[in-house]
Design a protein around this motif. Structure first.
Motif, PDB file in Angstrom:
ATOM      1  N   GLU A   1      14.518  31.276  48.312  1.00  0.00           N
ATOM      2  CA  GLU A   1      14.679  32.359  47.345  1.00  0.00           C
ATOM      3  C   GLU A   1      14.198  31.938  45.963  1.00  0.00           C
TER       4      GLU A   1
ATOM      5  N   GLU B   1      11.224  33.695  43.853  1.00  0.00           N
ATOM      6  CA  GLU B   1      11.402  34.220  42.507  1.00  0.00           C
ATOM      7  C   GLU B   1      10.386  33.623  41.545  1.00  0.00           C
TER       8      GLU B   1
ATOM      9  N   GLY C   1      16.512  39.990  49.146  1.00  0.00           N
ATOM     10  CA  GLY C   1      16.183  38.659  48.678  1.00  0.00           C
ATOM     11  C   GLY C   1      15.076  38.006  49.455  1.00  0.00           C
ATOM     12  N   ASP C   2      14.661  38.649  50.543  1.00  0.00           N
ATOM     13  CA  ASP C   2      13.624  38.077  51.402  1.00  0.00           C
ATOM     14  C   ASP C   2      12.421  39.003  51.405  1.00  0.00           C
TER      15      ASP C   2
ATOM     16  N   ASP D   1      20.370  39.268  41.739  1.00  0.00           N
ATOM     17  CA  ASP D   1      19.179  40.072  41.465  1.00  0.00           C
ATOM     18  C   ASP D   1      19.466  41.243  40.540  1.00  0.00           C
TER      19      ASP D   1
END
Length: 292
Positions: free
Chosen positions: A77, A81, A137-138, A274
Protein backbone atom coordinates in the motif's frame (compact mmCIF):
# COMPACT_ATOMS: atom_id res chain seq x y z
CA UNK A 1 20.78 -6.52 -0.94
CA UNK A 2 18.60 -9.50 -0.11
CA UNK A 3 16.94 -10.98 -3.18
CA UNK A 4 13.20 -10.25 -3.28
CA UNK A 5 10.42 -12.05 -5.14
CA UNK A 6 8.98 -10.28 -8.21
CA UNK A 7 6.69 -7.42 -7.30
CA UNK A 8 4.04 -8.73 -9.69
CA UNK A 9 3.95 -12.03 -7.77
CA UNK A 10 3.42 -10.16 -4.51
CA UNK A 11 0.68 -8.10 -6.16
CA UNK A 12 -1.04 -11.27 -7.37
CA UNK A 13 -0.74 -12.81 -3.89
CA UNK A 14 -2.36 -9.79 -2.21
CA UNK A 15 -5.19 -9.70 -4.75
CA UNK A 16 -6.00 -13.40 -4.34
CA UNK A 17 -5.80 -13.13 -0.56
CA UNK A 18 -8.25 -10.22 -0.49
CA UNK A 19 -10.68 -11.43 -3.14
CA UNK A 20 -10.65 -15.09 -2.13
CA UNK A 21 -10.59 -16.60 -5.62
CA UNK A 22 -8.03 -16.77 -8.37
CA UNK A 23 -10.75 -16.04 -10.94
CA UNK A 24 -11.63 -12.69 -9.37
CA UNK A 25 -7.98 -11.76 -8.89
CA UNK A 26 -7.13 -12.66 -12.48
CA UNK A 27 -9.98 -10.47 -13.73
CA UNK A 28 -8.77 -7.51 -11.65
CA UNK A 29 -5.21 -7.91 -12.94
CA UNK A 30 -6.35 -8.53 -16.53
CA UNK A 31 -4.53 -11.89 -16.52
CA UNK A 32 -5.46 -15.35 -17.65
CA UNK A 33 -5.97 -17.92 -14.89
CA UNK A 34 -2.77 -19.81 -15.85
CA UNK A 35 -0.74 -16.58 -15.78
CA UNK A 36 -2.03 -15.75 -12.31
CA UNK A 37 -1.26 -19.29 -11.10
CA UNK A 38 2.29 -18.96 -12.38
CA UNK A 39 2.78 -15.77 -10.39
CA UNK A 40 1.50 -17.37 -7.20
CA UNK A 41 3.63 -20.47 -7.77
CA UNK A 42 6.70 -18.29 -8.36
CA UNK A 43 6.15 -16.63 -5.00
CA UNK A 44 5.60 -19.96 -3.21
CA UNK A 45 8.73 -21.37 -4.87
CA UNK A 46 10.73 -18.33 -3.79
CA UNK A 47 9.57 -18.68 -0.19
CA UNK A 48 9.59 -22.45 -0.18
CA UNK A 49 6.13 -22.76 1.36
CA UNK A 50 2.53 -23.14 0.28
CA UNK A 51 0.52 -20.00 1.05
CA UNK A 52 -3.03 -21.10 0.22
CA UNK A 53 -5.38 -24.00 0.75
CA UNK A 54 -7.11 -24.75 -2.56
CA UNK A 55 -10.83 -25.43 -2.03
CA UNK A 56 -12.64 -25.88 -5.36
CA UNK A 57 -12.86 -22.32 -6.72
CA UNK A 58 -11.75 -20.67 -3.49
CA UNK A 59 -8.20 -20.03 -2.28
CA UNK A 60 -7.96 -19.65 1.48
CA UNK A 61 -4.83 -18.35 3.19
CA UNK A 62 -3.10 -20.84 5.43
CA UNK A 63 -1.13 -19.75 8.50
CA UNK A 64 2.02 -18.95 6.51
CA UNK A 65 -0.01 -17.06 3.91
CA UNK A 66 -1.72 -14.96 6.57
CA UNK A 67 1.61 -14.10 8.16
CA UNK A 68 3.00 -13.01 4.80
CA UNK A 69 -0.10 -10.95 4.00
CA UNK A 70 0.10 -9.13 7.35
CA UNK A 71 3.73 -8.27 6.67
CA UNK A 72 3.54 -7.45 2.97
CA UNK A 73 0.18 -5.71 2.47
CA UNK A 74 1.08 -2.47 4.32
CA UNK A 75 4.32 -2.19 2.35
CA UNK A 76 2.47 -2.74 -0.94
CA UNK A 77 0.00 0.00 0.00
CA UNK A 78 2.85 2.38 0.81
CA UNK A 79 4.47 1.65 -2.55
CA UNK A 80 1.17 2.22 -4.32
CA UNK A 81 0.61 5.54 -2.57
CA UNK A 82 4.12 6.69 -3.44
CA UNK A 83 3.61 5.83 -7.11
CA UNK A 84 0.24 7.62 -7.11
CA UNK A 85 1.85 10.77 -5.76
CA UNK A 86 4.59 10.64 -8.39
CA UNK A 87 2.11 10.20 -11.24
CA UNK A 88 0.09 13.30 -10.38
CA UNK A 89 0.98 15.87 -13.03
CA UNK A 90 -0.06 19.43 -13.77
CA UNK A 91 -1.93 19.72 -10.49
CA UNK A 92 -4.43 17.03 -11.57
CA UNK A 93 -5.85 14.40 -9.22
CA UNK A 94 -7.30 10.97 -9.88
CA UNK A 95 -9.79 8.98 -7.82
CA UNK A 96 -10.33 5.25 -8.31
CA UNK A 97 -13.97 4.77 -7.37
CA UNK A 98 -15.93 1.55 -6.92
CA UNK A 99 -19.64 1.97 -7.57
CA UNK A 100 -22.55 -0.35 -8.35
CA UNK A 101 -23.85 -0.11 -11.93
CA UNK A 102 -27.38 1.02 -11.06
CA UNK A 103 -26.20 3.71 -8.64
CA UNK A 104 -23.60 4.84 -11.16
CA UNK A 105 -26.05 5.05 -14.06
CA UNK A 106 -28.97 6.69 -12.26
CA UNK A 107 -27.43 8.74 -9.47
CA UNK A 108 -23.73 9.35 -10.02
CA UNK A 109 -23.15 9.88 -13.74
CA UNK A 110 -26.07 12.35 -14.17
CA UNK A 111 -24.42 14.52 -11.49
CA UNK A 112 -20.84 14.23 -12.72
CA UNK A 113 -21.07 17.26 -15.05
CA UNK A 114 -21.76 19.34 -11.94
CA UNK A 115 -18.78 17.74 -10.20
CA UNK A 116 -16.53 18.35 -13.22
CA UNK A 117 -17.46 22.05 -13.26
CA UNK A 118 -16.53 22.35 -9.59
CA UNK A 119 -13.37 20.22 -9.74
CA UNK A 120 -12.10 20.15 -13.34
CA UNK A 121 -8.72 18.70 -12.35
CA UNK A 122 -10.08 15.73 -10.41
CA UNK A 123 -10.59 12.74 -12.70
CA UNK A 124 -12.56 9.64 -11.67
CA UNK A 125 -11.84 6.11 -12.81
CA UNK A 126 -14.96 4.00 -12.18
CA UNK A 127 -14.90 0.29 -11.33
CA UNK A 128 -18.25 -1.52 -11.23
CA UNK A 129 -16.96 -4.81 -9.84
CA UNK A 130 -18.88 -6.39 -6.98
CA UNK A 131 -17.49 -6.69 -3.45
CA UNK A 132 -15.74 -3.32 -3.66
CA UNK A 133 -14.96 -3.41 0.06
CA UNK A 134 -12.40 -6.13 -0.59
CA UNK A 135 -10.59 -3.99 -3.16
CA UNK A 136 -10.13 -0.82 -1.10
CA UNK A 137 -6.53 0.32 -1.00
CA UNK A 138 -5.63 -2.12 -3.75
CA UNK A 139 -7.76 -1.59 -6.85
CA UNK A 140 -9.84 1.38 -5.66
CA UNK A 141 -9.49 4.33 -3.29
CA UNK A 142 -13.13 4.65 -2.22
CA UNK A 143 -16.47 3.05 -2.99
CA UNK A 144 -20.20 3.50 -2.81
CA UNK A 145 -21.63 0.17 -1.75
CA UNK A 146 -24.97 -1.22 -0.64
CA UNK A 147 -24.89 -3.13 2.63
CA UNK A 148 -26.72 -3.80 5.87
CA UNK A 149 -23.52 -3.18 7.85
CA UNK A 150 -19.96 -2.13 7.09
CA UNK A 151 -16.63 -3.42 8.34
CA UNK A 152 -15.89 -1.31 11.45
CA UNK A 153 -12.25 -1.04 10.35
CA UNK A 154 -13.36 1.15 7.44
CA UNK A 155 -14.44 4.78 7.38
CA UNK A 156 -18.12 4.73 6.40
CA UNK A 157 -20.96 7.20 5.97
CA UNK A 158 -24.55 6.11 5.36
CA UNK A 159 -25.93 7.96 2.35
CA UNK A 160 -29.61 7.04 2.56
CA UNK A 161 -32.34 4.83 3.94
CA UNK A 162 -34.58 2.77 1.71
CA UNK A 163 -37.93 1.09 1.39
CA UNK A 164 -38.45 -2.38 -0.06
CA UNK A 165 -40.78 -2.63 -3.07
CA UNK A 166 -42.21 -5.52 -4.99
CA UNK A 167 -41.70 -4.55 -8.65
CA UNK A 168 -43.37 -6.23 -11.62
CA UNK A 169 -44.00 -5.70 -15.31
CA UNK A 170 -46.99 -3.43 -15.83
CA UNK A 171 -49.15 -6.19 -17.32
CA UNK A 172 -48.85 -8.06 -14.02
CA UNK A 173 -50.29 -5.05 -12.21
CA UNK A 174 -53.07 -4.01 -14.56
CA UNK A 175 -53.61 -6.93 -16.93
CA UNK A 176 -55.96 -9.94 -16.77
CA UNK A 177 -53.43 -11.92 -14.73
CA UNK A 178 -52.77 -9.07 -12.33
CA UNK A 179 -51.17 -9.80 -8.98
CA UNK A 180 -53.63 -8.62 -6.33
CA UNK A 181 -52.27 -9.96 -3.03
CA UNK A 182 -48.91 -11.10 -1.62
CA UNK A 183 -50.19 -14.69 -1.75
CA UNK A 184 -50.31 -14.39 -5.54
CA UNK A 185 -46.50 -14.32 -5.56
CA UNK A 186 -46.57 -18.05 -4.83
CA UNK A 187 -47.21 -18.49 -8.55
CA UNK A 188 -44.26 -16.37 -9.67
CA UNK A 189 -40.49 -16.32 -9.77
CA UNK A 190 -38.83 -13.85 -7.39
CA UNK A 191 -35.72 -11.90 -8.38
CA UNK A 192 -33.37 -10.51 -5.73
CA UNK A 193 -29.93 -8.92 -5.74
CA UNK A 194 -27.22 -11.31 -4.58
CA UNK A 195 -25.91 -8.60 -2.23
CA UNK A 196 -29.38 -8.04 -0.72
CA UNK A 197 -30.55 -11.54 0.12
CA UNK A 198 -32.24 -10.45 3.38
CA UNK A 199 -34.64 -8.12 1.59
CA UNK A 200 -37.21 -10.77 0.66
CA UNK A 201 -37.36 -12.21 4.18
CA UNK A 202 -37.84 -8.70 5.61
CA UNK A 203 -40.59 -8.03 3.06
CA UNK A 204 -42.41 -11.31 3.84
CA UNK A 205 -42.29 -10.65 7.58
CA UNK A 206 -43.60 -7.11 7.13
CA UNK A 207 -46.59 -8.22 5.03
CA UNK A 208 -47.40 -10.98 7.51
CA UNK A 209 -46.45 -13.88 5.22
CA UNK A 210 -43.15 -15.21 6.59
CA UNK A 211 -43.79 -18.68 5.14
CA UNK A 212 -44.63 -17.51 1.63
CA UNK A 213 -42.82 -19.72 -0.88
CA UNK A 214 -42.71 -18.58 -4.51
CA UNK A 215 -42.18 -20.89 -7.50
CA UNK A 216 -38.47 -20.06 -7.37
CA UNK A 217 -35.99 -17.40 -6.31
CA UNK A 218 -33.25 -16.24 -8.68
CA UNK A 219 -30.32 -14.04 -7.70
CA UNK A 220 -28.47 -11.55 -9.89
CA UNK A 221 -25.62 -9.22 -8.97
CA UNK A 222 -26.78 -6.31 -11.16
CA UNK A 223 -29.67 -3.98 -10.39
CA UNK A 224 -30.17 -2.92 -14.04
CA UNK A 225 -30.19 -6.58 -15.09
CA UNK A 226 -32.86 -7.41 -12.50
CA UNK A 227 -35.09 -4.57 -13.67
CA UNK A 228 -34.68 -5.56 -17.30
CA UNK A 229 -35.53 -9.16 -16.39
CA UNK A 230 -38.69 -7.92 -14.65
CA UNK A 231 -39.63 -5.83 -17.68
CA UNK A 232 -39.24 -8.94 -19.85
CA UNK A 233 -41.64 -10.87 -17.62
CA UNK A 234 -39.06 -13.14 -16.00
CA UNK A 235 -40.20 -12.52 -12.44
CA UNK A 236 -41.09 -10.09 -9.68
CA UNK A 237 -38.23 -8.14 -8.09
CA UNK A 238 -37.93 -7.46 -4.40
CA UNK A 239 -35.63 -4.45 -4.27
CA UNK A 240 -35.33 -0.85 -3.19
CA UNK A 241 -37.95 1.71 -4.07
CA UNK A 242 -35.10 4.04 -5.05
CA UNK A 243 -34.04 1.58 -7.73
CA UNK A 244 -37.57 1.65 -9.12
CA UNK A 245 -37.92 5.44 -9.12
CA UNK A 246 -34.38 6.04 -10.42
CA UNK A 247 -34.97 3.67 -13.35
CA UNK A 248 -38.09 5.63 -14.43
CA UNK A 249 -39.06 2.77 -16.71
CA UNK A 250 -42.71 2.80 -17.90
CA UNK A 251 -42.54 -0.98 -18.37
CA UNK A 252 -42.30 -1.41 -14.59
CA UNK A 253 -44.82 -0.88 -11.81
CA UNK A 254 -44.91 -1.19 -8.05
CA UNK A 255 -47.02 -3.91 -6.47
CA UNK A 256 -48.98 -3.13 -3.29
CA UNK A 257 -48.60 -0.11 -0.99
CA UNK A 258 -46.68 -1.55 1.93
CA UNK A 259 -44.23 0.81 3.65
CA UNK A 260 -41.34 -1.52 4.54
CA UNK A 261 -37.95 -0.36 5.78
CA UNK A 262 -34.97 -2.05 4.15
CA UNK A 263 -32.05 -3.43 6.17
CA UNK A 264 -29.76 -2.15 3.38
CA UNK A 265 -28.43 1.32 2.61
CA UNK A 266 -25.93 2.95 0.29
CA UNK A 267 -22.66 3.79 2.04
CA UNK A 268 -19.59 5.79 1.12
CA UNK A 269 -16.59 3.77 2.32
CA UNK A 270 -12.82 4.02 2.26
CA UNK A 271 -9.92 2.98 4.44
CA UNK A 272 -9.57 5.30 7.42
CA UNK A 273 -6.08 6.34 6.36
CA UNK A 274 -7.37 7.20 2.86
CA UNK A 275 -9.87 9.72 4.23
CA UNK A 276 -6.86 12.09 4.29
CA UNK A 277 -6.23 11.56 0.57
CA UNK A 278 -7.10 14.81 -1.18
CA UNK A 279 -9.05 13.23 -4.04
CA UNK A 280 -11.01 11.02 -1.63
CA UNK A 281 -11.73 13.97 0.65
CA UNK A 282 -12.97 16.18 -2.18
CA UNK A 283 -15.28 13.51 -3.57
CA UNK A 284 -16.52 12.52 -0.10
CA UNK A 285 -17.45 16.11 0.76
CA UNK A 286 -19.19 16.63 -2.59
CA UNK A 287 -21.22 13.42 -2.28
CA UNK A 288 -22.53 14.46 1.12
CA UNK A 289 -23.27 18.02 0.04
CA UNK A 290 -24.93 16.92 -3.22
CA UNK A 291 -27.13 14.44 -1.38
CA UNK A 292 -26.31 11.48 -3.58
Amino acid sequence: MRRLPPLRSLEAFVRVARLGTSKAAAAELALSAPALSRRIKALEDHIGKQLFERRNQAMVLNEDGQSLLDAVAPAMETIGEAVDQMTVSGGSLRLRLGVLPLFGATRLVPRLPEFRRLYPKLHIDVDTSTHAQNMLGDVIDAAIIIADQVDPNLYAVKLDTNKIYAIAATDLVHGPNAIKTPEDLMNHNILIHSDMVKAFDRWKEAVGKPDLNPVSIDQMNSGPLILEAVAQGLGVAIMHGGHFSDANDPRLARLFDYDIDSPYSYWFVCRKRDKKNRAVRIFHDWVLKAGL
